[in-house]
Design a protein around this motif. Structure first.
Motif: not given
Length: 101
Positions: A65, A31, A36, A52, A39
């Motif tokens: 990603y 993360l 993002p 996301f 989430t």
């Protein structure tokens, strides 16, 4: 461009990461890397899933990603372009309807 990145996590290796106590460390690292805008974690078709909201400028960013999820979780990743209400208003649906209706 705003996109939804939808991730389905197979039970393994996710369960192994939970059992080893490393799931939080791994997920936090992912993360922090993908950053993002929003989430959400949920269930989808009986599997752990994540949704996301991301913003990409160029398609070449997509592997950055997806790979953390592929490599850490053997996950399935799906990318969907999304629009805001303003984007939809700006789309010119009335003119498209006249041209194609």
């Amino acid at each position: 461009m705003k996109m939804l990145l939808m991730v389905e996590f197979p039970h393994e290796p996710f369960n192994a990461h939970v059992r080893s106590g490393k799931i939080g460390e791994i997920m936090n690292r992912v993360l922090e890397t993908i950053k993002p805008e929003a989430t959400y974690f949920t269930e989808q078709d009986g599997m752990r899933s994540g949704i996301f909201l991301i913003d990409i400028e160029d398609p070449s960013e997509i592997p950055g990603y997806a790979e953390p999820f592929f490599l850490n979780f053997q996950a399935n990743c799906k990318f969907r372009v999304v629009m805001s209400a303003q984007n939809l208003q700006d789309a010119g649906l009335e003119e498209l309807g006249k041209a194609w209706g």
